[in-house]
Design a protein around this motif. Structure first.
Motif: not given
Length: 138
Positions: A16-24
């Motif tokens: 699971v990846v939790v990242e708010d920046d859509s590109a990242n």
């Protein structure tokens, strides 16, 4: 209760990846998928526990600077949950200060990587943490 890796039926580890920046988020998800992992990418952690229950990950890749609820709070929640307290966590953050790293590791993260992360370093960290987790489960 999840105490050992829960690899998918096809043998691929689940992340699971939790990242708010859509590109990242897209970059991490695409790269990890290309590297042979099954990935669920989330823009925030508001319903993280439900997502963890449904996806049954082997590892959590967590950003700290998230909207609404930050990565530190999510890390505390994961570590206080009997179901997820042993889930390996790698923090990938733009916070480069040593105090941020120490705080995340003290809260239970296994690794702390500072963005931008070289892809080989991300892969090595994921593989090392999964290997360690699997050794501890035996």
């Amino acid at each position: 209760m999840v105490t050992s890796p829960s690899s998918a039926a096809d043998g691929r580890h689940r992340i699971v990846v939790v990242e708010d920046d859509s590109a990242n988020r897209l970059f991490f998800a695409d790269y990890l998928t290309f590297s042979g992992f099954t990935v669920l990418a989330l823009p925030h952690g508001l319903d993280l526990e439900q997502q963890l229950k449904e996806f049954q990950p082997d590892l959590l890749l967590l950003d700290l600077g998230l909207p609404e609820i930050d990565g530190y709070m999510l890390l505390k929640q994961v570590r206080s949950s009997t179901m997820w307290q042993r889930l390996p966590v790698i923090v990938v953050s733009g916070y480069a200060f040593a105090e941020d790293q120490h705080r995340a590791l003290a809260l239970g993260a296994q690794k702390y990587l500072v963005k931008p992360v070289p892809l080989h370093q991300l892969t090595q960290a994921v593989q090392a943490v999964l290997r360690l987790s699997s050794d501890e489960a035996e």
